[in-house]
Each structure stands twice: as structure tokens, then as C-alpha cells.
Write a protein that holds these residues in place. Structure first.
Motif, PDB file in Angstrom:
ATOM      1  N   GLY A   8      -6.535   9.432 -29.722  1.00 43.79           N
ATOM      2  CA  GLY A   8      -6.051  10.783 -30.004  1.00 43.79           C
ATOM      3  C   GLY A   8      -4.808  10.802 -30.871  1.00 43.79           C
ATOM      4  O   GLY A   8      -3.956   9.925 -30.800  1.00 43.79           O
ATOM      5  N   LYS A   9      -4.686  11.845 -31.698  1.00 47.22           N
ATOM      6  CA  LYS A   9      -3.578  11.927 -32.651  1.00 47.22           C
ATOM      7  C   LYS A   9      -2.218  12.133 -31.989  1.00 47.22           C
ATOM      8  O   LYS A   9      -1.199  11.881 -32.620  1.00 47.22           O
ATOM      9  CB  LYS A   9      -3.838  13.026 -33.679  1.00 47.22           C
ATOM     10  CG  LYS A   9      -3.908  14.433 -33.118  1.00 47.22           C
ATOM     11  CD  LYS A   9      -4.238  15.416 -34.219  1.00 47.22           C
ATOM     12  CE  LYS A   9      -4.434  16.814 -33.671  1.00 47.22           C
ATOM     13  NZ  LYS A   9      -4.754  17.750 -34.746  1.00 47.22           N
ATOM     14  N   TYR A  10      -2.170  12.564 -30.749  1.00 49.27           N
ATOM     15  CA  TYR A  10      -0.879  12.790 -30.090  1.00 49.27           C
ATOM     16  C   TYR A  10      -0.487  11.681 -29.114  1.00 49.27           C
ATOM     17  O   TYR A  10       0.541  11.781 -28.452  1.00 49.27           O
ATOM     18  CB  TYR A  10      -0.862  14.141 -29.382  1.00 49.27           C
ATOM     19  CG  TYR A  10      -1.052  15.300 -30.334  1.00 49.27           C
ATOM     20  CD1 TYR A  10      -0.220  15.450 -31.450  1.00 49.27           C
ATOM     21  CD2 TYR A  10      -2.057  16.231 -30.146  1.00 49.27           C
ATOM     22  CE1 TYR A  10      -0.401  16.495 -32.337  1.00 49.27           C
ATOM     23  CE2 TYR A  10      -2.241  17.281 -31.021  1.00 49.27           C
ATOM     24  CZ  TYR A  10      -1.402  17.410 -32.115  1.00 49.27           C
ATOM     25  OH  TYR A  10      -1.578  18.451 -32.996  1.00 49.27           O
ATOM     26  N   ASN A  11      -1.264  10.620 -29.029  1.00 45.02           N
ATOM     27  CA  ASN A  11      -0.938   9.533 -28.111  1.00 45.02           C
ATOM     28  C   ASN A  11       0.405   8.885 -28.458  1.00 45.02           C
ATOM     29  O   ASN A  11       1.254   8.727 -27.610  1.00 45.02           O
ATOM     30  CB  ASN A  11      -2.046   8.486 -28.091  1.00 45.02           C
ATOM     31  CG  ASN A  11      -1.768   7.370 -27.118  1.00 45.02           C
ATOM     32  OD1 ASN A  11      -1.364   7.625 -25.987  1.00 45.02           O
ATOM     33  ND2 ASN A  11      -1.949   6.145 -27.535  1.00 45.02           N
TER      34      ASN A  11
ATOM     35  N   LYS B  66       7.231  14.842 -22.506  1.00 45.11           N
ATOM     36  CA  LYS B  66       6.225  13.862 -22.936  1.00 45.11           C
ATOM     37  C   LYS B  66       6.801  12.454 -22.779  1.00 45.11           C
ATOM     38  O   LYS B  66       7.971  12.217 -23.044  1.00 45.11           O
ATOM     39  CB  LYS B  66       5.843  14.116 -24.400  1.00 45.11           C
ATOM     40  CG  LYS B  66       4.647  13.310 -24.872  1.00 45.11           C
ATOM     41  CD  LYS B  66       4.228  13.784 -26.273  1.00 45.11           C
ATOM     42  CE  LYS B  66       2.961  13.101 -26.725  1.00 45.11           C
ATOM     43  NZ  LYS B  66       3.108  11.699 -27.001  1.00 45.11           N
TER      44      LYS B  66
ATOM     45  N   TRP C 173      -3.620   8.192 -23.538  1.00 40.58           N
ATOM     46  CA  TRP C 173      -3.667   9.622 -23.799  1.00 40.58           C
ATOM     47  C   TRP C 173      -2.238  10.167 -23.753  1.00 40.58           C
ATOM     48  O   TRP C 173      -1.373   9.597 -23.088  1.00 40.58           O
ATOM     49  CB  TRP C 173      -4.492  10.348 -22.734  1.00 40.58           C
ATOM     50  CG  TRP C 173      -5.955  10.069 -22.799  1.00 40.58           C
ATOM     51  CD1 TRP C 173      -6.873  10.728 -23.566  1.00 40.58           C
ATOM     52  CD2 TRP C 173      -6.677   9.067 -22.077  1.00 40.58           C
ATOM     53  NE1 TRP C 173      -8.123  10.186 -23.358  1.00 40.58           N
ATOM     54  CE2 TRP C 173      -8.022   9.164 -22.454  1.00 40.58           C
ATOM     55  CE3 TRP C 173      -6.318   8.079 -21.166  1.00 40.58           C
ATOM     56  CZ2 TRP C 173      -9.021   8.338 -21.942  1.00 40.58           C
ATOM     57  CZ3 TRP C 173      -7.300   7.251 -20.654  1.00 40.58           C
ATOM     58  CH2 TRP C 173      -8.626   7.384 -21.042  1.00 40.58           C
ATOM     59  N   PRO C 174      -1.967  11.280 -24.431  1.00 38.94           N
ATOM     60  CA  PRO C 174      -0.647  11.896 -24.322  1.00 38.94           C
ATOM     61  C   PRO C 174      -0.354  12.218 -22.860  1.00 38.94           C
ATOM     62  O   PRO C 174      -1.221  12.736 -22.160  1.00 38.94           O
ATOM     63  CB  PRO C 174      -0.760  13.179 -25.138  1.00 38.94           C
ATOM     64  CG  PRO C 174      -1.954  12.995 -26.012  1.00 38.94           C
ATOM     65  CD  PRO C 174      -2.859  12.038 -25.306  1.00 38.94           C
TER      66      PRO C 174
ATOM     67  N   SER D 255      -5.803  14.685 -26.626  1.00 40.63           N
ATOM     68  CA  SER D 255      -5.232  15.211 -27.876  1.00 40.63           C
ATOM     69  C   SER D 255      -6.096  16.319 -28.469  1.00 40.63           C
ATOM     70  O   SER D 255      -5.585  17.271 -29.053  1.00 40.63           O
ATOM     71  CB  SER D 255      -5.080  14.101 -28.915  1.00 40.63           C
ATOM     72  OG  SER D 255      -4.052  13.210 -28.581  1.00 40.63           O
TER      73      SER D 255
ATOM     74  N   TYR E  73       3.298  21.917 -27.252  1.00 34.79           N
ATOM     75  CA  TYR E  73       1.862  21.671 -27.313  1.00 34.79           C
ATOM     76  C   TYR E  73       1.148  22.888 -26.740  1.00 34.79           C
ATOM     77  O   TYR E  73       1.499  23.349 -25.656  1.00 34.79           O
ATOM     78  CB  TYR E  73       1.502  20.417 -26.522  1.00 34.79           C
ATOM     79  CG  TYR E  73       2.100  19.173 -27.138  1.00 34.79           C
ATOM     80  CD1 TYR E  73       1.375  18.410 -28.048  1.00 34.79           C
ATOM     81  CD2 TYR E  73       3.396  18.771 -26.830  1.00 34.79           C
ATOM     82  CE1 TYR E  73       1.921  17.270 -28.630  1.00 34.79           C
ATOM     83  CE2 TYR E  73       3.953  17.630 -27.406  1.00 34.79           C
ATOM     84  CZ  TYR E  73       3.210  16.889 -28.302  1.00 34.79           C
ATOM     85  OH  TYR E  73       3.753  15.775 -28.879  1.00 34.79           O
TER      86      TYR E  73
END
Length: 139
Positions: A31-34, A57, A64-65, A119, A42
Motif C-alpha cells: 500500500g502507498k501509505y505503509n 500513525k 499496512w499503515p 491504504s 487520512y
């Protein structure tokens, strides 16, 4: 909130739809937010409700985020998930019921929670964008 599934299929990517509407999950570490560390908020990819702050965060190493708290109580709803032969606590957006991920009790203090979020179920908004949209709403 009543959602039109056909409109969602057009608006969301296939992965976003599978995760938010069919309780799917993305591959760990994909995922792009990891590994994403910008400051901001968010929001739910489906209804745009604000859910988590970058202030909560953390890197849990799970792929995973991860967040140790929600932005405000009432922004998410929790549900028992007994799929995959496990009993877990599913996290959904309280406004549109989109599946976001799961929460576990092994996070850092003070909450000891780890909201493990896909994400593909969230979008990131920078602080300037939030302030700008709030200013426009007051005009």
C-alpha cells in the motif's frame, strides 16, 4: 448512508472497491501509505469522512499503515470478524460502512491499539487542503 454500488464501481479502483465494499485486503507492504510520513489527515476513500491523523500513525512493521487512535470517537465502527478462521475486530467507516481494516490490542501507549488500515481504503489530505475546504464552506 445509502451507496449506489454501480456508481462506486465507476469511481473507485477495483482494489478500492474490493477492500471497502467486499471486506478485502491488500497485500502487506504493497500500500502507498505503509511507509508514508507526511503530516496531515487520512480520510475514507468512499465518503471522505476524516478518520485518522498522521500524529497517531506509527510503523508497526505489519505491512499496512498503522494508527494508535482515531481522529475522533464515532468516526469508525467496530465489528466482530470471524472470517479466515480467526476472531478479529473489523474497523469500518461509521458514515458509509466501508471496510477499512482491523484493530488489535498490541499498539503503543497510551491506547495500546493498532488500527491496521488498508491504504486503498483511505486517502491522505495535507493540512492546507483541509483548511482551504473549511474556509470555502464558511463563505
Amino acid at each position: 448512508m445509502e451507496l449506489n454500488k454501480d456508481e462506486l464501481r465507476k469511481r473507485l479502483t477495483p482494489l478500492q472497491y474490493q477492500i471497502t465494499q467486499e471486506s478485502g485486503t491488500e497485500r502487506p507492504f504493497s500500500g502507498k501509505y505503509n511507509k508514508f510520513n507526511k503530516k496531515g489527515t487520512y480520510i475514507c476513500v468512499v465518503c471522505h469522512q476524516e478518520l485518522f491523523s498522521s500524529e497517531t500513525k506509527f510503523d508497526s512493521g505489519c505491512g499496512w499503515p498503522s494508527f494508535n487512535d482515531v481522529l475522533e470517537q464515532g468516526k469508525i465502527s467496530l465489528h466482530k470478524d470471524a472470517s479466515l478462521g480467526l476472531v478479529r475486530t473489523e474497523v469500518r467507516c461509521s458514515k458509509c460502512q466501508a471496510h477499512l481494516g482491523h484493530v488489535f490490542g498490541d499498539g503503543p501507549l497510551p491506547t495500546k491499539k493498532r488500527y491496521c488500515i488498508n491504504s486503498a481504503s483511505i486517502e491522505f489530505i495535507e493540512p492546507e487542503t483541509i483548511a482551504s475546504s473549511q474556509d470555502q464552506n464558511t463563505l
